[in-house]
Design a protein around this motif. Structure first.
Motif, PDB file in Angstrom:
ATOM      1  N   SER A   1      16.207  -8.172   0.308  1.00  0.00           N
ATOM      2  CA  SER A   1      16.195  -9.326   1.193  1.00  0.00           C
ATOM      3  C   SER A   1      15.613 -10.551   0.501  1.00  0.00           C
ATOM      4  CB  SER A   1      15.389  -9.012   2.453  1.00  0.00           C
ATOM      5  OG  SER A   1      14.001  -8.950   2.149  1.00  0.00           O
ATOM      6  N   GLY A   2      14.767 -10.335  -0.498  1.00  0.00           N
ATOM      7  CA  GLY A   2      14.132 -11.456  -1.174  1.00  0.00           C
ATOM      8  C   GLY A   2      12.873 -11.946  -0.483  1.00  0.00           C
ATOM      9  N   PHE A   3      12.505 -11.346   0.629  1.00  0.00           N
ATOM     10  CA  PHE A   3      11.299 -11.745   1.358  1.00  0.00           C
ATOM     11  C   PHE A   3      10.262 -10.640   1.251  1.00  0.00           C
ATOM     12  CE2 PHE A   3      14.649 -14.142   3.495  1.00  0.00           C
ATOM     13  CZ  PHE A   3      14.099 -15.418   3.496  1.00  0.00           C
ATOM     14  N   ASP A   4       9.041 -11.014   0.857  1.00  0.00           N
ATOM     15  CA  ASP A   4       7.944 -10.063   0.802  1.00  0.00           C
ATOM     16  C   ASP A   4       7.146 -10.209   2.094  1.00  0.00           C
ATOM     17  OD1 ASP A   4       5.782  -8.448   0.350  1.00  0.00           O
ATOM     18  OD2 ASP A   4       4.998  -9.613  -1.341  1.00  0.00           O
ATOM     19  N   LEU A   5       7.324  -9.255   2.987  1.00  0.00           N
ATOM     20  CA  LEU A   5       6.625  -9.285   4.265  1.00  0.00           C
ATOM     21  C   LEU A   5       5.539  -8.212   4.355  1.00  0.00           C
ATOM     22  CD1 LEU A   5       9.678  -9.916   6.630  1.00  0.00           C
ATOM     23  CD2 LEU A   5       8.106 -11.586   5.629  1.00  0.00           C
ATOM     24  N   GLN A   6       5.204  -7.609   3.208  1.00  0.00           N
ATOM     25  CA  GLN A   6       4.184  -6.551   3.192  1.00  0.00           C
ATOM     26  C   GLN A   6       2.860  -7.042   3.774  1.00  0.00           C
ATOM     27  OE1 GLN A   6       4.514  -3.229   2.359  1.00  0.00           O
ATOM     28  NE2 GLN A   6       2.441  -3.106   3.197  1.00  0.00           N
ATOM     29  N   TRP A   7       2.543  -8.316   3.546  1.00  0.00           N
ATOM     30  CA  TRP A   7       1.279  -8.861   4.050  1.00  0.00           C
ATOM     31  C   TRP A   7       1.176  -8.732   5.578  1.00  0.00           C
ATOM     32  CZ3 TRP A   7       1.250 -12.981   7.410  1.00  0.00           C
ATOM     33  CH2 TRP A   7       2.438 -13.712   7.511  1.00  0.00           C
ATOM     34  N   ILE A   8       2.308  -8.772   6.263  1.00  0.00           N
ATOM     35  CA  ILE A   8       2.274  -8.612   7.718  1.00  0.00           C
ATOM     36  C   ILE A   8       1.855  -7.181   8.066  1.00  0.00           C
ATOM     37  CG2 ILE A   8       3.644  -8.605   9.851  1.00  0.00           C
ATOM     38  CD1 ILE A   8       5.290 -10.916   8.637  1.00  0.00           C
ATOM     39  N   ASP A   9       2.407  -6.200   7.348  1.00  0.00           N
ATOM     40  CA  ASP A   9       2.020  -4.805   7.581  1.00  0.00           C
ATOM     41  C   ASP A   9       0.545  -4.572   7.267  1.00  0.00           C
ATOM     42  OD1 ASP A   9       4.564  -4.059   8.396  1.00  0.00           O
ATOM     43  OD2 ASP A   9       5.194  -3.524   6.364  1.00  0.00           O
ATOM     44  N   ASP A  10      -0.015  -5.399   6.366  1.00  0.00           N
ATOM     45  CA  ASP A  10      -1.406  -5.233   5.954  1.00  0.00           C
ATOM     46  C   ASP A  10      -2.407  -5.929   6.885  1.00  0.00           C
ATOM     47  OD1 ASP A  10      -0.487  -3.753   3.818  1.00  0.00           O
ATOM     48  OD2 ASP A  10      -0.570  -5.427   2.408  1.00  0.00           O
ATOM     49  N   LEU A  11      -1.938  -6.630   7.914  1.00  0.00           N
ATOM     50  CA  LEU A  11      -2.854  -7.304   8.849  1.00  0.00           C
ATOM     51  C   LEU A  11      -3.623  -6.250   9.640  1.00  0.00           C
ATOM     52  CD1 LEU A  11      -0.646 -10.204  10.273  1.00  0.00           C
ATOM     53  CD2 LEU A  11      -2.548 -10.395   8.662  1.00  0.00           C
ATOM     54  N   LYS A  12      -4.927  -6.242   9.469  1.00  0.00           N
ATOM     55  CA  LYS A  12      -5.727  -5.220  10.119  1.00  0.00           C
ATOM     56  C   LYS A  12      -7.013  -5.771  10.731  1.00  0.00           C
ATOM     57  CE  LYS A  12      -4.014  -1.382   7.282  1.00  0.00           C
ATOM     58  NZ  LYS A  12      -2.720  -1.930   7.252  1.00  0.00           N
ATOM     59  N   GLY A  13      -7.194  -7.070  10.758  1.00  0.00           N
ATOM     60  CA  GLY A  13      -8.424  -7.634  11.310  1.00  0.00           C
ATOM     61  C   GLY A  13      -8.588  -7.317  12.790  1.00  0.00           C
ATOM     62  N   ARG A  14      -9.823  -7.160  13.211  1.00  0.00           N
ATOM     63  CA  ARG A  14     -10.106  -6.891  14.635  1.00  0.00           C
ATOM     64  C   ARG A  14      -9.737  -8.100  15.485  1.00  0.00           C
ATOM     65  NH1 ARG A  14     -11.687  -5.537  19.147  1.00  0.00           N
ATOM     66  NH2 ARG A  14     -13.733  -5.208  20.024  1.00  0.00           N
ATOM     67  N   HIS A  15      -9.949  -9.299  14.950  1.00  0.00           N
ATOM     68  CA  HIS A  15      -9.676 -10.549  15.656  1.00  0.00           C
ATOM     69  C   HIS A  15      -8.697 -11.346  14.796  1.00  0.00           C
ATOM     70  CE1 HIS A  15     -13.104  -9.489  18.136  1.00  0.00           C
ATOM     71  NE2 HIS A  15     -13.788  -9.293  17.021  1.00  0.00           N
ATOM     72  N   GLN A  16      -7.464 -11.488  15.277  1.00  0.00           N
ATOM     73  CA  GLN A  16      -6.423 -12.181  14.517  1.00  0.00           C
ATOM     74  C   GLN A  16      -5.742 -13.190  15.416  1.00  0.00           C
ATOM     75  OE1 GLN A  16      -4.604  -9.063  11.527  1.00  0.00           O
ATOM     76  NE2 GLN A  16      -4.274  -8.367  13.608  1.00  0.00           N
TER      77      GLN A  16
END
Length: 177
Positions: A1-16
């Motif tokens: 796809s050319g898009f790196d969306l791994q950072w979204i899967d890595d979102l783990k903060g308690r408050h986001q």
């Protein structure tokens, strides 16, 4: 796809929280970038919580594009003139990214506290089309130049509204700015 969306899967903060800057004027008063700062300051001051427990994301699309653009793009494409953004130092249309260096509200200061900035690919293509037409340049060339000239750390997402949904699925609350 050319898009790196791994950072979204890595979102783990308690408050986001995602701050949606689609079509907001980044130079309006009071400054829109105060809101991610205020969110982080509140958690720091009241609960003694900071990154990575507290995560902020600034989603950029449309009129807010200059926030994500490097000084080179501001100068080359006259983004200050195009967006009617005045440099507070020169009092002329800005030829540099005036949103980068403010000690508390600047992009760099927010990124240093863990804030993620994204750029909508659809909006980027639209801006490239407008700039290419105005300057009689090939659209693909301008699009590539804009993508290469984003600020360090900016993530390109396929679609602003798609990314808004994905980060909310990962627990981020939503604020329109």
């Amino acid at each position: 796809s050319g898009f790196d969306l791994q950072w979204i899967d890595d979102l783990k903060g308690r408050h986001q929280q995602i701050f949606d800057m689609a079509d907001s004027d980044p130079a309006s008063e009071p400054p829109p970038l105060r809101l991610p700062r205020n969110y982080m300051d509140g958690f720091r001051d009241v609960y003694r919580r900071e990154f990575p427990e507290v995560r902020t994301i600034v989603g950029i699309s449309g009129r807010a594009f200059p926030v994500n653009a490097s000084d080179r793009l501001w100068e080359k494409y006259a983004l200050g003139e195009r967006s009617k953004i005045i440099d507070p130092v020169t009092k002329q249309p800005a030829t540099r990214n005036i949103f980068m260096d403010d000690a508390t509200l600047g992009v760099k200061a927010l990124q240093a506290r863990g804030t993620i900035f994204w750029q909508c690919a659809i909006a980027l293509s639209g801006i490239a089309q407008q700039l290419a037409t105005a300057r009689k340049l090939p659209v693909a060339e301008v699009r590539a130049d804009l993508a290469a000239g984003l600020n360090p750390g900016v993530r390109i997402v396929p679609s602003h509204v798609m990314a808004l949904g994905l980060v909310q699925e990962k627990g981020a609350t939503y604020v329109k700015i």
